[in-house]
Design an enzyme around this catalytic site. Structure first.
Site, PDB file in Angstrom:
ATOM      1  N   CYS A 198      48.367  30.472  29.316  1.00  0.00           N
ATOM      2  CA  CYS A 198      47.731  31.786  29.405  1.00  0.00           C
ATOM      3  C   CYS A 198      48.498  32.798  28.554  1.00  0.00           C
ATOM      4  O   CYS A 198      49.706  32.930  28.691  1.00  0.00           O
ATOM      5  CB  CYS A 198      47.718  32.232  30.867  1.00  0.00           C
ATOM      6  SG  CYS A 198      47.397  33.977  31.120  1.00  0.00           S
ATOM      7  N   CYS A 238      44.345  39.386  27.882  1.00  0.00           N
ATOM      8  CA  CYS A 238      42.923  39.644  28.184  1.00  0.00           C
ATOM      9  C   CYS A 238      42.761  40.564  29.391  1.00  0.00           C
ATOM     10  O   CYS A 238      41.751  41.265  29.499  1.00  0.00           O
ATOM     11  CB  CYS A 238      42.190  38.337  28.464  1.00  0.00           C
ATOM     12  SG  CYS A 238      42.963  36.893  27.796  1.00  0.00           S
ATOM     13  N   THR A 244      49.667  39.343  35.922  1.00  0.00           N
ATOM     14  CA  THR A 244      49.837  38.451  34.775  1.00  0.00           C
ATOM     15  C   THR A 244      50.328  39.224  33.556  1.00  0.00           C
ATOM     16  O   THR A 244      49.703  40.199  33.154  1.00  0.00           O
ATOM     17  CB  THR A 244      48.493  37.771  34.447  1.00  0.00           C
ATOM     18  OG1 THR A 244      48.077  37.024  35.580  1.00  0.00           O
ATOM     19  CG2 THR A 244      48.602  36.858  33.248  1.00  0.00           C
ATOM     20  N   GLU A 272      53.684  35.939  36.593  1.00  0.00           N
ATOM     21  CA  GLU A 272      53.173  37.071  37.374  1.00  0.00           C
ATOM     22  C   GLU A 272      54.301  37.849  38.055  1.00  0.00           C
ATOM     23  O   GLU A 272      55.317  37.278  38.448  1.00  0.00           O
ATOM     24  CB  GLU A 272      52.193  36.567  38.449  1.00  0.00           C
ATOM     25  CG  GLU A 272      50.782  36.342  37.920  1.00  0.00           C
ATOM     26  CD  GLU A 272      50.608  35.111  37.056  1.00  0.00           C
ATOM     27  OE1 GLU A 272      51.374  34.145  37.227  1.00  0.00           O
ATOM     28  OE2 GLU A 272      49.715  35.111  36.185  1.00  0.00           O
ATOM     29  N   HIS A 321      36.496  39.650  33.181  1.00  0.00           N
ATOM     30  CA  HIS A 321      37.575  38.650  33.183  1.00  0.00           C
ATOM     31  C   HIS A 321      37.033  37.247  33.461  1.00  0.00           C
ATOM     32  O   HIS A 321      37.514  36.271  32.900  1.00  0.00           O
ATOM     33  CB  HIS A 321      38.677  39.038  34.177  1.00  0.00           C
ATOM     34  CG  HIS A 321      39.986  38.393  33.822  1.00  0.00           C
ATOM     35  ND1 HIS A 321      40.598  38.557  32.600  1.00  0.00           N
ATOM     36  CD2 HIS A 321      40.785  37.536  34.508  1.00  0.00           C
ATOM     37  CE1 HIS A 321      41.706  37.849  32.551  1.00  0.00           C
ATOM     38  NE2 HIS A 321      41.840  37.210  33.700  1.00  0.00           N
ATOM     39  N   TYR A 360      36.939  32.739  31.262  1.00  0.00           N
ATOM     40  CA  TYR A 360      37.635  31.540  31.737  1.00  0.00           C
ATOM     41  C   TYR A 360      37.187  30.233  31.098  1.00  0.00           C
ATOM     42  O   TYR A 360      37.963  29.288  31.025  1.00  0.00           O
ATOM     43  CB  TYR A 360      37.570  31.496  33.270  1.00  0.00           C
ATOM     44  CG  TYR A 360      38.819  32.091  33.885  1.00  0.00           C
ATOM     45  CD1 TYR A 360      39.254  33.358  33.524  1.00  0.00           C
ATOM     46  CD2 TYR A 360      39.593  31.366  34.783  1.00  0.00           C
ATOM     47  CE1 TYR A 360      40.410  33.894  34.055  1.00  0.00           C
ATOM     48  CE2 TYR A 360      40.757  31.898  35.316  1.00  0.00           C
ATOM     49  CZ  TYR A 360      41.155  33.159  34.952  1.00  0.00           C
ATOM     50  OH  TYR A 360      42.307  33.676  35.478  1.00  0.00           O
ATOM     51  N   CYS A 375      39.420  30.452  27.588  1.00  0.00           N
ATOM     52  CA  CYS A 375      40.847  30.087  27.617  1.00  0.00           C
ATOM     53  C   CYS A 375      41.056  28.743  28.294  1.00  0.00           C
ATOM     54  O   CYS A 375      41.808  27.908  27.798  1.00  0.00           O
ATOM     55  CB  CYS A 375      41.687  31.187  28.250  1.00  0.00           C
ATOM     56  SG  CYS A 375      41.488  31.373  30.023  1.00  0.00           S
ATOM     57  N   GLU A 401      46.210  28.893  39.503  1.00  0.00           N
ATOM     58  CA  GLU A 401      45.714  29.976  38.653  1.00  0.00           C
ATOM     59  C   GLU A 401      44.213  29.796  38.391  1.00  0.00           C
ATOM     60  O   GLU A 401      43.455  30.762  38.382  1.00  0.00           O
ATOM     61  CB  GLU A 401      46.499  30.013  37.341  1.00  0.00           C
ATOM     62  CG  GLU A 401      46.525  31.389  36.680  1.00  0.00           C
ATOM     63  CD  GLU A 401      45.254  31.718  35.936  1.00  0.00           C
ATOM     64  OE1 GLU A 401      44.926  32.908  35.840  1.00  0.00           O
ATOM     65  OE2 GLU A 401      44.572  30.791  35.450  1.00  0.00           O
TER      66      GLU A 401
HETATM   67 FE1  SF4 Z   1      45.176  34.234  30.921  1.00  0.00          FE
HETATM   68 FE2  SF4 Z   1      42.753  33.243  30.528  1.00  0.00          FE
HETATM   69 FE3  SF4 Z   1      43.084  35.398  32.089  1.00  0.00          FE
HETATM   70 FE4  SF4 Z   1      43.406  35.530  29.412  1.00  0.00          FE
HETATM   71  S1  SF4 Z   1      41.502  35.093  30.523  1.00  0.00           S
HETATM   72  S2  SF4 Z   1      44.726  36.425  30.964  1.00  0.00           S
HETATM   73  S3  SF4 Z   1      44.325  33.551  28.970  1.00  0.00           S
HETATM   74  S4  SF4 Z   1      43.843  33.323  32.463  1.00  0.00           S
HETATM   75 FE    FE Z   2      44.092  34.696  34.747  1.00  0.00          FE
END
Ligand code: SF4
Ligand code: FE
Length: 481
Positions: A101, A105, A192, A259, A294, A298, A301, A445
């Protein structure tokens, strides 16, 4: 530093800002030198580095709709469906290089959610939050700072609203309103990337009722402001960062995000950094927008991370002579299918995105929630298949120090060998990578990042039009009321 451009600028900016972070009971004098943080910093630094590489210019940079300047895409407000899709493509591309990660984002999504929502607060209440926010956004775009999106409060007793909590600080709140600004107190959990960010954009954690006006708060705070401190969380196998490079599995980029528990102990925020102050009627909308933005990510990523897991499993199978087995091929195909399913969810909610009143584009919330919900399942299935393909050695391998040991190293070398010509060290490295990417923290996560599965199910009840579906069925069955 006026503008952070390169990876080196970014690291220097973190050294300079001197924010308060505790790790394992100790104050960290320089986060950029701490072995537990370096991988997270390298991950986030990719968002700067890739923006400088010509082959990623189209994905990793954008044109500011405010100034016309070229900016890092992580500070951009989505201006079209194409922008939404590029976001997802960018995330998958960065995950290919980090296998982890890259954190940035969260702040990006907070910027977009706040941009859309402040516009609508002003329309209804005649406030000037949006213009204030636009000025702030210009500053973030010009400086290229990394933001953390501060949403989740620790919440204390879940059965009580914020104002009835025995200790109301479990929800971040305004404790004083002054002529020049406000004073806030409280916390944000699971933050995060906060340890290596510059500012936090604080948002309410949930829908707030009238009585909870002090908790209906959106504001931006530099992480080195007086009264801000962070306590870093434990991660699976985190001690390995302190003892071995190889045992980490992904030594450059480490585990998932990293985190902290972020604490605000009477922090002053000037009015120009306050973007919601008591408008409880917009708290639900803001939370939903941030969550949707957000959850959109997912399949991007995690799709990229899963590509690396699939590749690692294929390499491990080759190294141990099982690559030709039909069941291994079948399992790899299944993993690829699940990966592309995740990705297609992210692309589809982006493709179905709509323009909001502010002009910013917003992904389809139902599809974005489904995408994240699939991640809570498919990543576990991908991990299960990865463990199946890799074998029990994934959980029983000796330490790197055993491999390097002057007396017992030869036994590790000899008995952990696979196909002739493949070094035991290389086999151990690829297995450690799989272990790192499919184990404890990474899985949790996928379950709870961007909201637990239950928060996605709540959205179906609201968005999936069950009444319309009942009517379809009744019409076809000839059932009249
Ligand atoms: Fe991390 Fe994915 Fe969230 Fe971006 S979208 S902060 S890479 S978990
Ligand atoms: Fe995340």
């Amino acid at each position: 530093m006026d503008k952070i451009v390169s990876k080196e600028d970014y690291i220097q900016s973190l050294k300079d800002q001197k924010h308060v972070v505790y790790y394992n009971g100790e104050l960290v004098p320089d986060v950029t030198e701490h072995p537990a943080f370096k991988p997270h910093i390298n991950c986030a630094a990719k968002t700067y580095e890739m923006a400088q590489r010509p082959e990623f210019e189209d994905l990793a940079t954008a044109t500011s709709h405010l100034t016309g300047e070229k900016i890092n895409r992580f500070t951009h407000i989505h201006q079209s469906v194409e922008d939404l899709i590029k976001k997802v493509q960018l995330l998958r591309a960065i995950a290919h290089e980090t296998g982890s990660c890259f954190q940035r984002c969260v702040g990006w999504d907070a910027l977009n959610a706040t941009y859309m929502t402040t516009y609508e607060i002003d329309e209804k209440h005649g406030t000037d939050y949006h213009q204030r926010f636009v000025e702030y956004l210009k500053y973030i775009q010009a400086s290229n700072k990394m933001l953390v999106g501060g949403m989740t409060d620790t919440k204390g007793d879940r059965a009580l609203p914020p104002h009835q909590q025995p200790d109301p600080d479990v929800f971040t709140r305004v404790v004083e309103r002054r002529e020049d600004g406000i004073v806030i107190r409280g916390n944000k959990a699971h933050q995060t990337g906060a340890v290596n960010s510059h500012e936090v954009l604080i948002m309410p954690t949930q829908f707030m009722r009238e009585e909870d006006q002090d908790f209906a708060l959106v504001c931006a705070v530099p992480l080195n402001a007086p009264g801000v401190m962070q306590i870093f969380g434990r991660q699976t196998n985190d001690q390995r960062h302190l003892s071995s490079e190889m045992d980490i599995g992904n030594p450059q980029y480490g585990l998932v995000g990293g985190e902290t528990l972020l604490i605000f102990e009477d922090v002053f925020v000037p009015w120009e950094r306050v973007f919601m102050n008591g408008e409880t009627d917009f708290t639900g909308l803001l939370v939903e927008r941030f969550a949707t933005l957000h959850r959109q990510n997912y399949g991007g990523c995690k799709g990229g991370v899963s590509d690396v897991v699939v590749g690692a499993c294929a390499v491990a199978a080759e190294m141990q002579g099982s690559a030709g087995a039909s069941h291994v091929k079948e399992k790899l195909a299944e993993m690829m299918h699940l990966t592309e399913t995740l990705y297609s969810g992210s692309v589809s909610c982006s493709a179905m995105g709509q323009k909001t009143a502010s002009g910013a584009y917003y992904p389809d919330p139902l599809l974005a929630n489904c995408t994240k919900h699939n991640v809570t399942r498919h990543i576990y299935e991908i991990a299960r298949l990865a463990h199946d393909v890799s074998g029990g050695i994934l959980a029983t391998m000796p330490f790197e120090s055993d491999l390097r040991h002057p007396e017992i190293g030869k036994y590790v070398e000899k008995y952990l060998s696979g196909v002739e010509g493949v070094s035991t060290e290389n086999r151990m490295r690829i297995l450690r990578l799989i272990e790192n990417m499919t184990g404890g923290t990474a899985l949790v996560e996928s379950m709870h990042g961007a909201g637990s599965p239950q928060t996605q199910k709540v959205m179906y009840a609201r968005l999936a039009k069950l009444d319309m579906k009942k009517k379809l069925a009744k019409d076809l069955a000839g059932v009249s009321d």
